[in-house]
Design a protein around this motif. Structure first.
Motif, PDB file in Angstrom:
ATOM      1  N   ASN A   1      51.833  24.909 -69.213  1.00 43.54           N
ATOM      2  CA  ASN A   1      50.398  25.068 -69.002  1.00 43.54           C
ATOM      3  C   ASN A   1      49.956  26.525 -69.055  1.00 43.54           C
ATOM      4  O   ASN A   1      48.778  26.813 -69.275  1.00 43.54           O
ATOM      5  N   HIS A   2      50.916  27.452 -68.839  1.00 46.07           N
ATOM      6  CA  HIS A   2      50.582  28.876 -68.844  1.00 46.07           C
ATOM      7  C   HIS A   2      50.805  29.521 -70.209  1.00 46.07           C
ATOM      8  O   HIS A   2      50.491  30.687 -70.400  1.00 46.07           O
TER       9      HIS A   2
ATOM     10  N   ALA B   1      49.846  30.045 -73.948  1.00 47.63           N
ATOM     11  CA  ALA B   1      48.652  29.872 -74.779  1.00 47.63           C
ATOM     12  C   ALA B   1      48.998  29.431 -76.188  1.00 47.63           C
ATOM     13  O   ALA B   1      48.289  28.621 -76.794  1.00 47.63           O
TER      14      ALA B   1
ATOM     15  N   GLN C   1      51.895  34.490 -73.476  1.00 50.65           N
ATOM     16  CA  GLN C   1      51.499  34.129 -72.120  1.00 50.65           C
ATOM     17  C   GLN C   1      50.850  35.338 -71.466  1.00 50.65           C
ATOM     18  O   GLN C   1      51.513  36.361 -71.261  1.00 50.65           O
TER      19      GLN C   1
ATOM     20  N   GLY D   1      50.453  18.395 -74.842  1.00 52.10           N
ATOM     21  CA  GLY D   1      49.164  18.618 -75.479  1.00 52.10           C
ATOM     22  C   GLY D   1      49.122  19.720 -76.509  1.00 52.10           C
ATOM     23  O   GLY D   1      48.045  20.030 -77.027  1.00 52.10           O
TER      24      GLY D   1
ATOM     25  N   ASN E   1      47.944  25.830 -77.357  1.00 53.28           N
ATOM     26  CA  ASN E   1      47.594  25.041 -76.175  1.00 53.28           C
ATOM     27  C   ASN E   1      46.069  25.006 -76.115  1.00 53.28           C
ATOM     28  O   ASN E   1      45.431  26.030 -75.862  1.00 53.28           O
ATOM     29  N   PRO E   2      45.439  23.842 -76.386  1.00 56.30           N
ATOM     30  CA  PRO E   2      43.974  23.784 -76.470  1.00 56.30           C
ATOM     31  C   PRO E   2      43.256  24.267 -75.224  1.00 56.30           C
ATOM     32  O   PRO E   2      42.127  24.730 -75.303  1.00 56.30           O
ATOM     33  N   THR E   3      43.906  24.176 -74.069  1.00 55.95           N
ATOM     34  CA  THR E   3      43.230  24.573 -72.827  1.00 55.95           C
ATOM     35  C   THR E   3      42.989  26.070 -72.749  1.00 55.95           C
ATOM     36  O   THR E   3      42.205  26.530 -71.924  1.00 55.95           O
ATOM     37  N   HIS E   4      43.671  26.846 -73.600  1.00 56.87           N
ATOM     38  CA  HIS E   4      43.489  28.298 -73.588  1.00 56.87           C
ATOM     39  C   HIS E   4      42.545  28.786 -74.691  1.00 56.87           C
ATOM     40  O   HIS E   4      42.260  29.974 -74.773  1.00 56.87           O
TER      41      HIS E   4
ATOM     42  N   SER F   1      39.242  29.681 -76.434  1.00 57.53           N
ATOM     43  CA  SER F   1      37.907  30.018 -75.947  1.00 57.53           C
ATOM     44  C   SER F   1      36.827  29.796 -76.994  1.00 57.53           C
ATOM     45  O   SER F   1      35.672  29.543 -76.656  1.00 57.53           O
TER      46      SER F   1
ATOM     47  N   LEU G   1      39.879  19.074 -80.484  1.00 53.85           N
ATOM     48  CA  LEU G   1      39.027  19.968 -79.706  1.00 53.85           C
ATOM     49  C   LEU G   1      37.636  19.371 -79.466  1.00 53.85           C
ATOM     50  O   LEU G   1      36.787  19.998 -78.823  1.00 53.85           O
TER      51      LEU G   1
END
Length: 373
Positions: free
Chosen positions: A281-282, A284, A297, A319, A330-333, A335, A371
């Motif tokens: 999760n950390h 990118a 990271q 993911g 990692n899509p969560t990172h 912007s 996305l």
């Protein structure tokens, strides 16, 4: 002006030296960007010595083949300086390529530096001639410089656009031709005349002494060439190339069970001889570098022993998405996303080591869907 000719065997040898040095240096740096900083610096330094030493050796093998109607010798100090200049300038180019993001601007800048290094080495080496003065004009230097820089940019672009065996071989040919062509273009634009004034900065060195030094340098280049070549031939291609090869259809009509990668405690990375595990999760993004990968990271770039294919298989459940043959993200990172005709660019806030990632045309549709675009 003095008439001069060349020994054809030494001319051919000079080209062979340039090709062997180019292959060895470009092969040594394959995958270097994924190494820890200390090891990467050592690899870059070794490659700089080989490439810069190859430029110097090619020049003086060709100069040993230069046949003039008078005896002449070289200034040993200036000859040494010419070798060090070539090594330092090539080393600067390699530092850009392996310690900066490899953008088109960086590749072109590295090519310009290598091209200028070849030119400076040549003319500094020529300045060491004693009792025989090379004569050339500013336009002659400009023509030689343009030829050297253009061919060097081509060589670096081909070798570093993709770090595959094919690109390294083609880059080797371009590098060898760049060094060889620059030398003989400059020689054809140079005249030689007798000089009674000796402006030696160091001890005198005749052709016999120079030949021994050049022979030793060529011997070391040949040895390094054999050592790199024996592991290069038959070695697997980079991980991203392997991922691009289509898998044959199974012969059976029954669908095989999907292969599930074994669970892992995290994403492994190495630091100071120890292996640690990063929380997915950390992380990118992950970039392919030869047979290994680099984790991004926060402000860090971390060396990971996984290939890009293994990372994609293991992190699919977490993911991670394939944005490019060389990148997992990692899509969560992410912007922001920028569309550029048939491809695109992803941007990351708070990830100082990775400002953006390219999106290839083949990955565009699936990535936009993931996305929510």
């Amino acid at each position: 002006m003095l008439d001069f000719t060349h020994n054809p065997w030494l001319v051919a040898t000079s080209l062979a030296v340039a090709l062997m040095a180019g292959f060895t240096g470009l092969s040594l740096t394959r995958g270097a960007s994924a190494l820890p900083d200390a090891r990467r610096k050592i690899v870059v330094a070794l490659a700089a010595v080989v490439l810069g030493g190859g430029i110097w050796s090619m020049h003086f093998v060709a100069m040993l083949g230069l046949q003039l109607p008078i005896l002449f010798y070289y200034d040993a100090l200036i000859t040494l300086i010419s070798a060090l200049v070539a090594i330092l300038m090539v080393g600067l180019a390699l530092l850009l390529l392996h310690f900066r993001a490899r953008s088109p601007q960086v590749i072109v800048a590295a090519g310009v530096i290598v091209g200028l290094g070849i030119v400076v080495m040549h003319y500094v080496g020529m300045a060491g001639m004693q009792l025989c003065k090379p004569v050339y004009g500013a336009l002659d230097v400009v023509i030689s410089t343009v030829a050297s820089v253009a061919l060097s940019i081509l060589a670096i672009w081909v070798a570093y656009d993709a770090r595959t065996q094919r690109n390294i071989v083609l880059g080797t040919v371009c590098f060898g031709i760049a060094v060889f062509s620059m030398h003989f273009v400059a020689i054809l634009l140079t005249g030689f005349e007798v000089s009674d004034v000796a402006n030696a900065a160091g001890p005198a060195m005749d052709n016999q002494v120079l030949a021994m030094g050049v022979t030793l340098a060529v011997f070391l280049i040949c040895g390094a060439f054999l050592l790199t070549g024996i592991t290069f031939v038959g070695a697997p291609e980079t991980a991203e190339e392997a991922a691009a090869v289509p898998t044959p259809e199974p012969l059976t009509t029954v669908d095989p069970a999907p292969v599930v990668a074994p669970p892992t405690a995290g994403v492994p990375f190495e630091r100071e001889g120890q292996t640690f595990f990063a929380d997915p999760n950390h992380v990118a993004a992950i970039r392919a570098e030869g047979h290994y990968t680099v984790l991004y990271q926060d402000a860090e770039k971390l060396f990971c022993p996984w290939s890009i294919t293994e990372a994609a298989n293991r992190l699919e459940a977490a993911g991670f998405l394939r944005a490019h043959r060389s990148y997992l993200i990692n899509p969560t990172h992410v912007s922001s996303f920028e569309r550029n005709k048939d491809n695109g660019t992803l941007y990351f806030d708070g990830v100082d080591s990775l400002p953006k990632v390219p999106v290839s045309r083949s990955r565009m549709a699936s990535l936009r869907e993931a996305l929510g675009l």
